[in-house]
Design a protein around this motif. Structure first.
Motif, PDB file in Angstrom:
ATOM      1  N   LEU A 134       0.835  -1.192   0.000  1.00 19.01           N
ATOM      2  CA  LEU A 134       0.000   0.000   0.000  1.00 19.01           C
ATOM      3  C   LEU A 134       0.874   1.248   0.000  1.00 19.01           C
ATOM      4  CD1 LEU A 134      -2.484  -1.254   2.732  1.00 19.01           C
ATOM      5  CD2 LEU A 134      -2.916  -1.159   0.268  1.00 19.01           C
ATOM      6  N   PRO A 135       0.402   2.342  -0.594  1.00 14.89           N
ATOM      7  CA  PRO A 135       1.216   3.563  -0.647  1.00 14.89           C
ATOM      8  C   PRO A 135       1.419   4.172   0.740  1.00 14.89           C
ATOM      9  CG  PRO A 135      -0.995   3.960  -1.504  1.00 14.89           C
ATOM     10  CD  PRO A 135      -0.875   2.489  -1.326  1.00 14.89           C
ATOM     11  N   LEU A 136       2.659   4.579   1.004  1.00 11.75           N
ATOM     12  CA  LEU A 136       3.001   5.252   2.257  1.00 11.75           C
ATOM     13  C   LEU A 136       3.054   6.752   1.990  1.00 11.75           C
ATOM     14  CD1 LEU A 136       3.845   5.251   5.210  1.00 11.75           C
ATOM     15  CD2 LEU A 136       6.190   4.730   4.492  1.00 11.75           C
ATOM     16  N   GLN A 137       2.178   7.502   2.635  1.00 20.86           N
ATOM     17  CA  GLN A 137       2.043   8.927   2.386  1.00 20.86           C
ATOM     18  C   GLN A 137       2.564   9.742   3.565  1.00 20.86           C
ATOM     19  OE1 GLN A 137      -2.245   8.874   2.003  1.00 20.86           O
ATOM     20  NE2 GLN A 137      -2.151   8.668  -0.224  1.00 20.86           N
ATOM     21  N   GLY A 138       2.954  10.989   3.261  1.00 23.61           N
ATOM     22  CA  GLY A 138       3.335  11.933   4.315  1.00 23.61           C
ATOM     23  C   GLY A 138       4.497  11.479   5.164  1.00 23.61           C
ATOM     24  N   LEU A 139       5.495  10.847   4.559  1.00 25.24           N
ATOM     25  CA  LEU A 139       6.628  10.304   5.311  1.00 25.24           C
ATOM     26  C   LEU A 139       7.397  11.416   6.031  1.00 25.24           C
ATOM     27  CD1 LEU A 139       8.296   7.765   5.969  1.00 25.24           C
ATOM     28  CD2 LEU A 139       9.667   8.258   3.934  1.00 25.24           C
ATOM     29  N   ILE A 140       7.583  11.244   7.344  1.00 27.71           N
ATOM     30  CA  ILE A 140       8.341  12.181   8.172  1.00 27.71           C
ATOM     31  C   ILE A 140       9.446  11.412   8.880  1.00 27.71           C
ATOM     32  CG2 ILE A 140       8.265  13.751  10.137  1.00 27.71           C
ATOM     33  CD1 ILE A 140       5.364  14.342   9.458  1.00 27.71           C
ATOM     34  N   ILE A 141      10.663  11.937   8.827  1.00 26.08           N
ATOM     35  CA  ILE A 141      11.819  11.296   9.462  1.00 26.08           C
ATOM     36  C   ILE A 141      12.461  12.279  10.425  1.00 26.08           C
ATOM     37  CG2 ILE A 141      14.029  10.147   9.071  1.00 26.08           C
ATOM     38  CD1 ILE A 141      13.086   9.701   6.167  1.00 26.08           C
ATOM     39  N   SER A 142      12.757  11.829  11.631  1.00 28.58           N
ATOM     40  CA  SER A 142      13.396  12.700  12.609  1.00 28.58           C
ATOM     41  C   SER A 142      14.309  11.872  13.508  1.00 28.58           C
ATOM     42  CB  SER A 142      12.347  13.435  13.453  1.00 28.58           C
ATOM     43  OG  SER A 142      11.568  12.506  14.192  1.00 28.58           O
ATOM     44  N   LEU A 143      15.122  12.556  14.284  1.00 24.61           N
ATOM     45  CA  LEU A 143      16.002  11.887  15.229  1.00 24.61           C
ATOM     46  C   LEU A 143      15.240  11.579  16.513  1.00 24.61           C
ATOM     47  CD1 LEU A 143      19.250  14.059  14.869  1.00 24.61           C
ATOM     48  CD2 LEU A 143      18.733  11.883  13.762  1.00 24.61           C
ATOM     49  N   ALA A 144      15.540  10.454  17.123  1.00 24.14           N
ATOM     50  CA  ALA A 144      14.894  10.077  18.383  1.00 24.14           C
ATOM     51  C   ALA A 144      15.689  10.642  19.549  1.00 24.14           C
ATOM     52  CB  ALA A 144      14.799   8.559  18.492  1.00 24.14           C
ATOM     53  N   SER A 145      15.841  11.951  19.569  1.00 24.52           N
ATOM     54  CA  SER A 145      16.623  12.622  20.617  1.00 24.52           C
ATOM     55  C   SER A 145      15.669  13.276  21.595  1.00 24.52           C
ATOM     56  CB  SER A 145      17.552  13.666  20.001  1.00 24.52           C
ATOM     57  OG  SER A 145      18.382  13.093  19.031  1.00 24.52           O
ATOM     58  N   HIS A 146      15.331  12.587  22.642  1.00 26.69           N
ATOM     59  CA  HIS A 146      14.371  13.086  23.616  1.00 26.69           C
ATOM     60  C   HIS A 146      14.933  14.298  24.358  1.00 26.69           C
ATOM     61  CE1 HIS A 146      11.924   9.550  22.912  1.00 26.69           C
ATOM     62  NE2 HIS A 146      13.001   8.814  23.041  1.00 26.69           N
ATOM     63  N   GLY A 147      14.183  15.382  24.321  1.00 22.80           N
ATOM     64  CA  GLY A 147      14.584  16.590  25.042  1.00 22.80           C
ATOM     65  C   GLY A 147      15.428  17.537  24.227  1.00 22.80           C
ATOM     66  N   SER A 148      16.173  17.027  23.242  1.00 24.24           N
ATOM     67  CA  SER A 148      17.027  17.879  22.418  1.00 24.24           C
ATOM     68  C   SER A 148      17.000  17.367  20.982  1.00 24.24           C
ATOM     69  CB  SER A 148      18.468  17.891  22.947  1.00 24.24           C
ATOM     70  OG  SER A 148      19.287  18.702  22.123  1.00 24.24           O
ATOM     71  N   PRO A 149      16.168  17.982  20.121  1.00 23.96           N
ATOM     72  CA  PRO A 149      16.004  17.481  18.761  1.00 23.96           C
ATOM     73  C   PRO A 149      17.262  17.523  17.905  1.00 23.96           C
ATOM     74  CG  PRO A 149      14.985  19.636  19.023  1.00 23.96           C
ATOM     75  CD  PRO A 149      15.364  19.167  20.396  1.00 23.96           C
ATOM     76  N   LYS A 150      18.279  18.305  18.307  1.00 26.83           N
ATOM     77  CA  LYS A 150      19.503  18.402  17.516  1.00 26.83           C
ATOM     78  C   LYS A 150      20.610  17.495  18.034  1.00 26.83           C
ATOM     79  CE  LYS A 150      18.827  23.045  15.658  1.00 26.83           C
ATOM     80  NZ  LYS A 150      19.423  24.387  15.450  1.00 26.83           N
ATOM     81  N   GLN A 151      20.342  16.799  19.136  1.00 23.67           N
ATOM     82  CA  GLN A 151      21.338  15.895  19.710  1.00 23.67           C
ATOM     83  C   GLN A 151      21.435  14.622  18.877  1.00 23.67           C
ATOM     84  OE1 GLN A 151      20.658  15.021  23.803  1.00 23.67           O
ATOM     85  NE2 GLN A 151      22.103  13.305  23.844  1.00 23.67           N
ATOM     86  N   PRO A 152      22.641  14.181  18.517  1.00 28.74           N
ATOM     87  CA  PRO A 152      22.798  12.947  17.734  1.00 28.74           C
ATOM     88  C   PRO A 152      22.118  11.761  18.416  1.00 28.74           C
ATOM     89  CG  PRO A 152      24.859  14.147  17.787  1.00 28.74           C
ATOM     90  CD  PRO A 152      23.941  14.838  18.770  1.00 28.74           C
ATOM     91  N   SER A 153      21.574  10.860  17.613  1.00 25.95           N
ATOM     92  CA  SER A 153      20.826   9.727  18.150  1.00 25.95           C
ATOM     93  C   SER A 153      21.176   8.456  17.400  1.00 25.95           C
ATOM     94  CB  SER A 153      19.322  10.003  18.035  1.00 25.95           C
ATOM     95  OG  SER A 153      18.570   8.872  18.424  1.00 25.95           O
ATOM     96  N   ASP A 154      21.045   7.314  18.096  1.00 24.42           N
ATOM     97  CA  ASP A 154      21.282   6.025  17.439  1.00 24.42           C
ATOM     98  C   ASP A 154      19.987   5.420  16.924  1.00 24.42           C
ATOM     99  OD1 ASP A 154      20.088   5.325  19.794  1.00 24.42           O
ATOM    100  OD2 ASP A 154      21.715   4.061  20.524  1.00 24.42           O
ATOM    101  N   GLN A 155      18.888   6.191  17.016  1.00 27.35           N
ATOM    102  CA  GLN A 155      17.596   5.750  16.496  1.00 27.35           C
ATOM    103  C   GLN A 155      16.966   6.846  15.630  1.00 27.35           C
ATOM    104  OE1 GLN A 155      15.399   2.792  17.313  1.00 27.35           O
ATOM    105  NE2 GLN A 155      17.378   1.852  17.781  1.00 27.35           N
ATOM    106  N   ILE A 156      16.253   6.400  14.594  1.00 29.28           N
ATOM    107  CA  ILE A 156      15.520   7.300  13.714  1.00 29.28           C
ATOM    108  C   ILE A 156      14.026   7.036  13.894  1.00 29.28           C
ATOM    109  CG2 ILE A 156      15.020   7.927  11.308  1.00 29.28           C
ATOM    110  CD1 ILE A 156      17.831   7.058  10.584  1.00 29.28           C
TER     111      ILE A 156
END
Length: 217
Positions: A134-156
C-alpha cells in the motif's frame, strides 16, 4: 472538475497531517526498537523507531547517477574511476549515513542523507493487502533525541500513513531494516484498530521480518 480535485487533495492532506500530528505525540514517547500502527478509517498511521546502524549502506540501486559523474568515458576519461569517485553527491569511499562513525546520526547527517533514507524506508518498510504493498504517504523522518532534537541519536523515528483500500482487508506488515547489535535485531510492534477497538502485539525480527495483522481465528 479541477476545483473538485484540488479540494479533495487538500482534504486528504489535512487528514494525513491531523493523523501525523497525533502520531508525532506518540513519537516523542516512542521507545527504541518499538513501533505502533493505528488503523483509522482508510488509513494506517505508523510510528516506527529504527536503528541508525540499519542504514550502514546506501544501495547503489537507490542512488541516481549524475551525468557529470557517470563513469562511461563521456568526460574524456577511460571510465576507470578511483575509490573516491562520487556517485551523485555521495563518495564511494563513504557509503554510510553515519559519516563520522560514532554510531549515531546528527541533524546535519540526517539532512544530507534524508532523500536516500526516505527511499530506503519506502522500499524496506511496507504494509500490504491482497493487491500488494500500500502507498506510504506523508513520510516524516526525525532523530529520536528526547529533550534535544539536535542531539545525535542512534535511532531514527519514522512516521507516515498507509492508504488502505478497505479497513477489513487482511494486512501484512514487513520491516527489513534491522541494526548490527543483538538488541537491534527485533522490533516490538503494537497495532490498534479503532473500528472495533482491537489491539495486537507482536514482534518482527531479522529472521522473521513480516507479520499478519489481526489474523482470522
Amino acid at each position: 472538475m479541477k476545483l473538485i480535485k484540488k479540494l479533495a487533495a487538500r482534504i486528504t492532506t489535512c487528514i494525513i497531517l491531523c493523523g501525523l500530528t497525533f502520531s508525532s505525540v506518540q513519537a516523542h514517547m516512542m521507545v527504541a526498537q518499538h513501533g505502533t500502527i493505528n488503523l483509522v478509517d482508510d488509513g494506517a498511521f505508523m510510528v516506527l523507531s529504527l536503528p541508525v546502524s540499519a542504514f550502514h549502506f546506501l544501495d547503489n540501486s537507490l542512488i541516481e547517477l549524475d551525468d557529470s559523474d557517470a563513469a562511461d568515458g563521456s568526460d574524456g576519461s577511460d571510465g576507470s574511476d578511483d575509490a573516491d569517485k562520487k556517485i551523485g553527491n555521495i563518495s564511494m569511499s563513504n557509503l554510510s549515513i553515519d559519516q563520522n562513525n560514532d554510531g549515531k546520526l546528527s541533524s546535519d547527517e540526517l539532512q544530507q542523507h534524508r532523500q536516500q533514507i526516505s527511499r530506503i524506508i519506502l522500499q524496506r518498510v511496507s504494509l500490504s493487502d491482497a493487491t500488494g504493498p500500500l502507498p506510504l504517504q506523508g513520510l516524516i523522518i526525525s532523530l529520536a533525541s528526547h529533550g534535544s532534537p539536535k542531539q545525535p541519536s542512534d535511532q531514527i523515528i519514522v512516521m507516515g500513513r498507509f492508504k488502505l483500500n478497505n479497513s477489513q482487508d487482511p494486512l501484512i506488515f514487513e520491516n527489513q531494516l534491522f541494526g548490527k547489535s543483538f538488541s537491534e535485531q527485533v522490533i516490538d510492534m503494537s497495532v490498534t484498530r479503532q473500528e472495533d477497538k482491537q489491539k495486537q502485539v507482536f514482534q518482527v525480527s531479522a529472521n522473521a521480518p513480516s507479520h499478519r495483522l489481526f489474523p482470522a481465528k
